[in-house]
Design an enzyme around this catalytic site. Structure first.
Site, PDB file in Angstrom:
ATOM      1  N   ASP A   2      13.227  -4.595   2.218  1.00  0.00           N
ATOM      2  CA  ASP A   2      12.992  -5.843   1.500  1.00  0.00           C
ATOM      3  C   ASP A   2      13.753  -7.015   2.091  1.00  0.00           C
ATOM      4  O   ASP A   2      14.844  -6.841   2.631  1.00  0.00           O
ATOM      5  CB  ASP A   2      13.484  -5.668   0.060  1.00  0.00           C
ATOM      6  CG  ASP A   2      12.366  -5.842  -0.918  1.00  0.00           C
ATOM      7  OD1 ASP A   2      11.576  -6.784  -0.720  1.00  0.00           O
ATOM      8  OD2 ASP A   2      12.283  -5.061  -1.866  1.00  0.00           O
ATOM      9  N   GLY A   3      13.188  -8.193   1.912  1.00  0.00           N
ATOM     10  CA  GLY A   3      13.938  -9.407   2.211  1.00  0.00           C
ATOM     11  C   GLY A   3      13.610 -10.069   3.523  1.00  0.00           C
ATOM     12  O   GLY A   3      14.263 -11.060   3.895  1.00  0.00           O
ATOM     13  N   GLU A  49      -0.163  -2.134  -2.361  1.00  0.00           N
ATOM     14  CA  GLU A  49      -0.217  -3.469  -2.995  1.00  0.00           C
ATOM     15  C   GLU A  49      -0.115  -4.598  -1.964  1.00  0.00           C
ATOM     16  O   GLU A  49      -0.456  -5.740  -2.246  1.00  0.00           O
ATOM     17  CB  GLU A  49       0.938  -3.641  -3.999  1.00  0.00           C
ATOM     18  CG  GLU A  49       0.828  -2.783  -5.253  1.00  0.00           C
ATOM     19  CD  GLU A  49       1.373  -1.378  -5.069  1.00  0.00           C
ATOM     20  OE1 GLU A  49       2.363  -1.219  -4.332  1.00  0.00           O
ATOM     21  OE2 GLU A  49       0.789  -0.427  -5.636  1.00  0.00           O
ATOM     22  N   ASN A  50       0.388  -4.284  -0.768  1.00  0.00           N
ATOM     23  CA  ASN A  50       0.620  -5.339   0.225  1.00  0.00           C
ATOM     24  C   ASN A  50      -0.660  -5.949   0.813  1.00  0.00           C
ATOM     25  O   ASN A  50      -0.608  -7.001   1.441  1.00  0.00           O
ATOM     26  CB  ASN A  50       1.499  -4.819   1.378  1.00  0.00           C
ATOM     27  CG  ASN A  50       2.965  -4.677   1.004  1.00  0.00           C
ATOM     28  OD1 ASN A  50       3.690  -3.881   1.587  1.00  0.00           O
ATOM     29  ND2 ASN A  50       3.431  -5.447   0.017  1.00  0.00           N
ATOM     30  N   TRP A  51      -1.821  -5.290   0.602  1.00  0.00           N
ATOM     31  CA  TRP A  51      -3.067  -5.819   1.165  1.00  0.00           C
ATOM     32  C   TRP A  51      -3.412  -7.189   0.603  1.00  0.00           C
ATOM     33  O   TRP A  51      -4.196  -7.928   1.205  1.00  0.00           O
ATOM     34  CB  TRP A  51      -4.235  -4.860   0.885  1.00  0.00           C
ATOM     35  CG  TRP A  51      -4.132  -3.547   1.599  1.00  0.00           C
ATOM     36  CD1 TRP A  51      -3.848  -2.341   1.037  1.00  0.00           C
ATOM     37  CD2 TRP A  51      -4.322  -3.282   2.998  1.00  0.00           C
ATOM     38  NE1 TRP A  51      -3.836  -1.352   1.995  1.00  0.00           N
ATOM     39  CE2 TRP A  51      -4.130  -1.898   3.204  1.00  0.00           C
ATOM     40  CE3 TRP A  51      -4.650  -4.092   4.099  1.00  0.00           C
ATOM     41  CZ2 TRP A  51      -4.243  -1.297   4.458  1.00  0.00           C
ATOM     42  CZ3 TRP A  51      -4.755  -3.490   5.345  1.00  0.00           C
ATOM     43  CH2 TRP A  51      -4.556  -2.116   5.518  1.00  0.00           C
TER      44      TRP A  51
HETATM   45  C1  FPP Z   1       9.162  -6.518   2.386  1.00  0.00           C
HETATM   46  O1  FPP Z   1       9.820  -7.766   2.525  1.00  0.00           O
HETATM   47  C2  FPP Z   1       8.703  -6.075   3.693  1.00  0.00           C
HETATM   48  C3  FPP Z   1       7.414  -5.751   4.007  1.00  0.00           C
HETATM   49  C4  FPP Z   1       6.307  -5.792   3.039  1.00  0.00           C
HETATM   50  C5  FPP Z   1       7.062  -5.362   5.372  1.00  0.00           C
HETATM   51  C6  FPP Z   1       7.975  -4.395   6.024  1.00  0.00           C
HETATM   52  C7  FPP Z   1       7.629  -4.379   7.428  1.00  0.00           C
HETATM   53  C8  FPP Z   1       8.505  -4.453   8.449  1.00  0.00           C
HETATM   54  C9  FPP Z   1       9.989  -4.438   8.310  1.00  0.00           C
HETATM   55  C10 FPP Z   1       7.935  -4.550   9.801  1.00  0.00           C
HETATM   56  C11 FPP Z   1       8.176  -3.380  10.630  1.00  0.00           C
HETATM   57  C12 FPP Z   1       8.045  -2.099   9.961  1.00  0.00           C
HETATM   58  C13 FPP Z   1       7.328  -1.069  10.446  1.00  0.00           C
HETATM   59  C14 FPP Z   1       7.320   0.231   9.714  1.00  0.00           C
HETATM   60  C15 FPP Z   1       6.578  -1.204  11.690  1.00  0.00           C
HETATM   61  P1  FPP Z   1       9.157  -9.063   1.886  1.00  0.00           P
HETATM   62  O2  FPP Z   1       8.087  -9.569   2.790  1.00  0.00           O
HETATM   63  O3  FPP Z   1       8.687  -8.693   0.519  1.00  0.00           O
HETATM   64  O4  FPP Z   1      10.343 -10.079   1.876  1.00  0.00           O
HETATM   65  P2  FPP Z   1      10.773 -10.966   0.631  1.00  0.00           P
HETATM   66  O5  FPP Z   1      11.070  -9.982  -0.460  1.00  0.00           O
HETATM   67  O6  FPP Z   1      11.974 -11.691   1.128  1.00  0.00           O
HETATM   68  O7  FPP Z   1       9.613 -11.863   0.331  1.00  0.00           O
END
Ligand code: FPP
Length: 214
Positions: A2-3, A49-51
């Site tokens: 996260d983050g 859910e990320n889609w």
């Molecule tokens: C959550 O942070 C992160 C993700 C949804 C993507 C995770 C992907 C990577 C770290 C890229 C590489 C990973 C692999 C397995 C190739 P967020 O986007 O929700 O950040 P926020 O909470 O600060 O908005």
């Protein structure tokens, strides 16, 4: 992990820059964890859910998965075996594009001879969907064999039945709650919360997390 988005925002960068940095962090953490003889490292790369995120961000994260799964030389140099958990590609609702499917399959095949740490990437993954599916399949078994839908029967049908129980669950970026990740497997897990955004997660945080179970 996260983050990434918040990490980028603090620097006046687009969210995608945070994911790019996050992928680099992951490569480092894989190396450091393997060096510390961690047996299994499972990461939440992309949830069901990320889609719904903006298409350009989804494309970017998918590209980073191809990048990670393409680090074959590095993974082999660290004796790391790749595995994957997520909605099976041939099941209704699967949205994983063919090039990502191929990248996943190739990485699994090209690291299968390694004997060290197992790196499992959760992609198009959701824990409740995993458990619901496993329960459905266990019910089919029970109907045909006259058995019951026991926890053991459900565990047999999880995406990767060989994934061991989680010892320590790490949540970054100041989020002090768990999410839809390995809910079945993390029954007895210690939980390590850190304020560090994922791109800032380093060897010190890894050691602190591992100290919970050493
Ligand atoms: C959550 O942070 C992160 C993700 C949804 C993507 C995770 C992907 C990577 C770290 C890229 C590489 C990973 C692999 C397995 C190739 P967020 O986007 O929700 O950040 P926020 O909470 O600060 O908005």
């Amino acid at each position: 992990m996260d983050g990434n988005g918040r990490w980028a925002k603090r620097r006046g960068l687009p969210r995608t820059a945070g994911h790019t940095a996050g992928e680099e962090t992951l490569a480092t953490v894989v190396r450091e964890a393997a060096r510390r003889n961690v047996g299994w490292l499972t990461v939440f790369g992309f949830s069901t859910e990320n889609w719904v995120r903006p298409p350009s961000e989804v494309r970017h994260i998918l590209g980073l998965h191809r990048k990670l799964f393409g680090r074959i030389d590095e993974l082999n140099a660290n004796n790391v075996r790749v595995r994957w958990i997520g909605r099976p590609f041939d099941e209704p609702g699967s949205r994983t594009p063919a090039p990502i499917q191929k990248a996943i399959r190739d990485a699994i095949r090209d690291t299968s001879h390694n004997t060290g740490m197992v790196l499992t990437v959760a992609f198009d993954y959701g824990s409740r969907a995993e458990i619901a599916r496993a329960a459905r399949l266990a019910a089919v078994d029970a109907a045909s064999s006259g058995g019951t839908i026991s926890p053991t029967a459900i565990a047999r049908h999880l995406y990767d039945p060989e994934l061991p129980p989680v010892d320590v669950l790490v949540r970054t970026s100041g989020e002090t709650r768990i999410s839809n990740f390995l809910l079945w497997q993390a029954r007895q897990a210690r939980v390590f919360f850190t304020d560090a955004a994922w791109p800032d997660f380093g060897a010190d945080e890894l050691d602190a997390a591992l100290a919970l179970v050493s």
